[in-house]
Design a protein around this motif. Structure first.
Motif, short mmCIF file in Angstrom:
data_model
loop_
_atom_site.label_atom_id
_atom_site.label_comp_id
_atom_site.label_asym_id
_atom_site.label_seq_id
_atom_site.Cartn_x
_atom_site.Cartn_y
_atom_site.Cartn_z
N GLU A 81 0.82 4.14 -2.89
CA GLU A 81 0.67 5.55 -2.57
C GLU A 81 1.81 6.37 -3.15
OE1 GLU A 81 0.55 8.43 1.41
OE2 GLU A 81 0.21 6.27 1.61
N SER A 82 3.04 5.87 -3.01
CA SER A 82 4.21 6.57 -3.54
C SER A 82 4.16 6.67 -5.06
CB SER A 82 5.49 5.85 -3.11
OG SER A 82 6.63 6.42 -3.71
N LYS A 126 0.82 -1.20 0.00
CA LYS A 126 0.00 0.00 0.00
C LYS A 126 0.87 1.27 0.00
CE LYS A 126 -4.05 -1.99 2.31
NZ LYS A 126 -5.05 -1.64 1.26
N LEU A 127 1.99 1.22 0.70
CA LEU A 127 2.91 2.37 0.72
C LEU A 127 3.48 2.61 -0.67
CD1 LEU A 127 4.82 1.68 4.06
CD2 LEU A 127 2.96 3.32 3.67
N LEU A 145 -6.98 2.56 -8.84
CA LEU A 145 -5.98 3.63 -8.84
C LEU A 145 -5.61 4.05 -10.27
CD1 LEU A 145 -3.51 2.44 -6.03
CD2 LEU A 145 -5.07 4.38 -5.93
N LYS A 172 1.68 9.32 -6.16
CA LYS A 172 2.20 10.67 -5.97
C LYS A 172 3.19 11.05 -7.06
CE LYS A 172 1.62 11.12 -0.95
NZ LYS A 172 2.31 11.26 0.36
#
Length: 239
Positions: A83-84, A79-80, A119, A87
């Motif tokens: 997210e990265s 998940k990190l 996403l 971005k």
């Protein structure tokens, strides 16, 4: 490594997982072999979900006559990375997961694939006005350097920088994902094949003939809807 008589990609991937990650909760095969774009030098991209690991990692192997890249995550760490990647507007891991062929752990991976697809469908965040101005300024600076340069060696590297800046600008101002290397062209084609052909042809003509005309025209056309080139009045970091 030789492509002659080597195992099929899916078979090799299964054997690799059985040997190196027998206790993982899920595994999928992604990359060019899944998209039908494999070449003689293509490798296998494997995404592994293993709840026993504490931190995500990437590792390279040679096995079963294949170069194999593994991207290992536990059931939270991915998940990190999602997210990265969002971005950065470079959805490396979401794309791999979304397109991947599930080799093990369908019940584990299917919800993650759904998350990745959502996403990708949403696209990256819209650039704020200040970011558009900043990028216009950098493109203007690179274009002016390109136009004024008379040193062939310097021109080549300025042209490369200009191509990357402009491709990013086109994609991000249209809320499309960006990429690097070969993914620059692929991302542009996904957005607008007609523009991509003109863009590539302009730079190809420059590299072959050193004629800058088409490059200048393409760059100025890209900037025009946003106010054109930007130099006078630009400020950064001033209170």
């Amino acid at each position: 490594m030789s492509g002659i008589n080597r195992l099929h990609a899916v078979e090799a991937a299964h054997l690799f997982i059985d040997k190196h990650f027998p206790h993982c909760q899920g595994a999928s095969l992604a990359g060019s072999v899944v998209r039908g774009e494999a070449t003689e030098t293509s490798d296998l991209d494997l995404v592994i979900f293993d709840q026993s690991i504490l931190a995500s990692y990437r590792e390279s192997y040679i096995a079963f006559d294949w170069a194999i890249e593994v991207f290992v995550h536990n059931l939270l760490s991915y998940k990190l990375y999602f997210e990265s990647d969002v971005k950065r507007a470079r959805p490396f891991l979401p794309k791999m997961v979304s397109e991947g062929i599930i080799l093990k752990g369908k019940d584990v991976i299917e919800p993650i694939k759904k998350e990745a697809k959502e996403l990708l469908d949403n696209g990256p965040e819209e650039w704020i006005e200040e970011m558009v101005k900043l990028k216009r300024y950098f493109i203007t600076d690179a274009l002016d350097d390109f136009v004024g340069c008379s040193d062939r060696a310097e021109e080549l590297f300025i042209a490369n920088t200009l191509a990357e800046l402009v491709s990013e600008f086109v994609l991000r101002t249209n809320r499309k994902w960006v990429g690097n290397s070969k993914w620059i062209v692929r991302s542009l084609k996904n957005y607008n094949p007609e523009f991509t052909n003109a863009f590539v042809e302009a730079f190809d003509t420059y590299y072959k003939t050193r004629d800058k005309t088409n490059v200048i025209e393409v760059v100025e056309k890209v900037l025009k809807p946003f106010g054109g080139k930007l130099f006078e009045g630009f400020s950064l970091g001033k209170d």
